[in-house]
Design an enzyme around this catalytic site. Structure first.
Site, PDB file in Angstrom:
ATOM      1  N   GLN A  24     -38.303 -51.150  50.675  1.00 32.24           N
ATOM      2  CA  GLN A  24     -39.423 -51.552  49.841  1.00 32.24           C
ATOM      3  C   GLN A  24     -40.572 -50.574  49.978  1.00 32.24           C
ATOM      4  OE1 GLN A  24     -40.890 -55.384  51.030  1.00 32.24           O
ATOM      5  NE2 GLN A  24     -41.348 -54.770  53.120  1.00 32.24           N
ATOM      6  N   GLY A  25     -41.385 -50.526  48.940  1.00 30.27           N
ATOM      7  CA  GLY A  25     -42.579 -49.700  48.928  1.00 30.27           C
ATOM      8  C   GLY A  25     -43.683 -50.460  48.226  1.00 30.27           C
ATOM      9  N   LYS A  47     -33.148 -51.856  41.928  1.00 34.95           N
ATOM     10  CA  LYS A  47     -34.551 -51.582  42.233  1.00 34.95           C
ATOM     11  C   LYS A  47     -35.425 -52.412  41.307  1.00 34.95           C
ATOM     12  CE  LYS A  47     -37.778 -47.724  42.913  1.00 34.95           C
ATOM     13  NZ  LYS A  47     -37.909 -46.240  42.937  1.00 34.95           N
ATOM     14  N   ASP A 139     -42.846 -35.308  45.798  1.00 33.63           N
ATOM     15  CA  ASP A 139     -42.899 -36.176  46.977  1.00 33.63           C
ATOM     16  C   ASP A 139     -41.639 -35.980  47.819  1.00 33.63           C
ATOM     17  OD1 ASP A 139     -44.100 -37.936  48.705  1.00 33.63           O
ATOM     18  OD2 ASP A 139     -43.425 -39.742  47.653  1.00 33.63           O
TER      19      ASP A 139
END
Length: 407
Positions: A24-25, A47, A139
């Site tokens: 999770q983010g 997701k 990223d």
């Protein structure tokens, strides 16, 4: 949004198979699920978008556009589905992969040069492929690379999280004009010095992030590992810490340039090919096409092919063998199940607040390309090839100096 429970059915098709999310983010939760329409064991990753606020911009559909555009490239997860449901909201379905390299580093604090090269060569090839489609990832970090098994046996690495992707090349293959005063995009620990300085990102900045990841994998730490962003960290303290991180990154490049004559304590732990890798990046600017072939050759020097493969297997999964013929379940799935039922929280996830500083908007997905908007690969220009040859010659010359020093 509350987490989906095991047994929940998403869009009348996907059955949640994990107790809670497996990753999770700030913007999404990932679950293991079963797809009755898929072959084999039917396991997939789903997701689910989770917006941190009502004002936050939805990103998952744009990320899906990027992923579909990149299908077929090395290290790109297989896209399966995109949709919406009453219980899950917007969701995307991908092939199920294993643990990320950040999690692997938590149990294998340091990889050998050979194992680092095995993983790094795949990571570099994936980043190169993304660049050649005209995009930047922005990223690159260990947590965004997942381990898996190609055709049941071969250990491979796939990249995820395309929420910060931005188009870098125009349709004619030339870099877009460089912008001034850009917002911070990335993760503090792995972002390039240019990103810290609010400069526009080019291909070289993705490679700086990759290099920092490889150094962390091989040495076990980075000179700025002291930096840990926290939600309760005062803005002034956070700003001062980031300044120190930038100073350390600039210092590291200088140390790499003089490491043959007077290596620092940290550089003594860095394999010569990675020091040369750093010097090559130090000579590149925003618009330059990186010499991917030369950088790949440097990684090749960190062990022969069999040595690299065997080291990665033994260090990541000591004592384990993956014989597809003897297993009723794909080794790819066995690998994916290793963090069984663990709600994994990325220890670097606190870095996501970098996207939400008062000087930075929360528009994480800057100009995400749609499938019909992204140009096909352009042939490399002769000028780019000439520049690459110049860098190749410089790398070879530096390598000869290294050989003399070692002798």
């Amino acid at each position: 949004m509350a987490q989906l429970s095991k047994g929940s059915v998403v869009a009348g098709r996907y059955v949640i198979d994990s107790n809670g999310c497996i990753a999770q983010g700030n913007y999404a939760q990932v679950y293991r699920a079963k797809d009755p329409e898929a072959g084999g064991d039917g396991l997939v990753a789903i997701k689910v978008e989770v917006l941190p606020s009502k004002e936050a911009r939805p990103l998952l559909r744009s990320e899906a556009d990027v992923l579909r555009f990149l299908q077929g490239l090395p290290g790109i997860p297989k896209f399966i589905d995109l949709g919406e449901s009453d219980d899950a909201g917007c969701f995307m379905v991908l092939e199920l992969l294993g643990e990320d390299l950040g999690a692997a580093l938590s149990r294998v604090p340091r990889f050998s040069p050979a194992a680092t090269a095995f993983l790094g060569m795949q990571m570099l090839e994936t980043v190169r492929s993304i660049h050649e489609r005209g995009l930047l990832h922005r990223d690159i970090k260990p947590n965004n690379f997942l381990l898996g098994r190609h055709q049941g046996t071969h250990l491979n690495v796939s990249i995820v999280d395309f929420g910060l992707v931005r188009r870098h090349l125009e349709q004619d293959g030339r870099p877009r004009p460089k912008r001034q005063g850009c917002d911070f995009r990335g993760t503090t620990r792995y972002a390039s010095a240019a990103v810290h300085s609010r400069e526009d990102q080019g291909r070289v900045d993705d490679l700086w992030s990759l290099l920092y990841a490889l150094l962390e994998m091989c040495v076990g730490s980075l000179p700025w590992s002291f930096y840990k962003s926290r939600a309760n960290m005062l803005p002034e303290a956070k700003k001062e810490a980031k300044i120190r991180v930038l100073e350390e990154k600039r210092k590291l490049l200088q140390e790499a340039r003089v490491s043959q004559r007077k290596p620092s304590q940290y550089m003594r732990q860095v394999p010569v090919p990675l020091a040369l890798f750093m010097r090559v990046l130090g000579d590149l600017s925003y618009a330059d096409r990186p010499p991917y072939e030369s950088l790949m050759e440097l990684l090749c020097r960190m062990g022969d092919e069999d040595e690299r493969h065997d080291a990665a297997e033994e260090e990541l999964y000591p004592g384990q063998t993956f014989d597809h013929a003897e297993s009723s379940e794909s080794p790819h799935r066995q690998l994916a199940k290793q963090p069984e039922e663990v709600e994994y929280q990325d220890e670097e996830e606190e870095e996501e607040e970098d996207y939400e500083d008062e000087h930075e908007d929360d528009e994480r997905h800057d100009e995400a390309p749609k499938e019909h908007e992204v140009a096909e690969e352009e042939e490399e220009e002769e000028l780019q090839q000439e520049e690459e040859q110049v860098v190749d010659d410089e790398v070879e010359a530096e390598a000869e100096v290294d050989d003399e020093v070692e002798a």
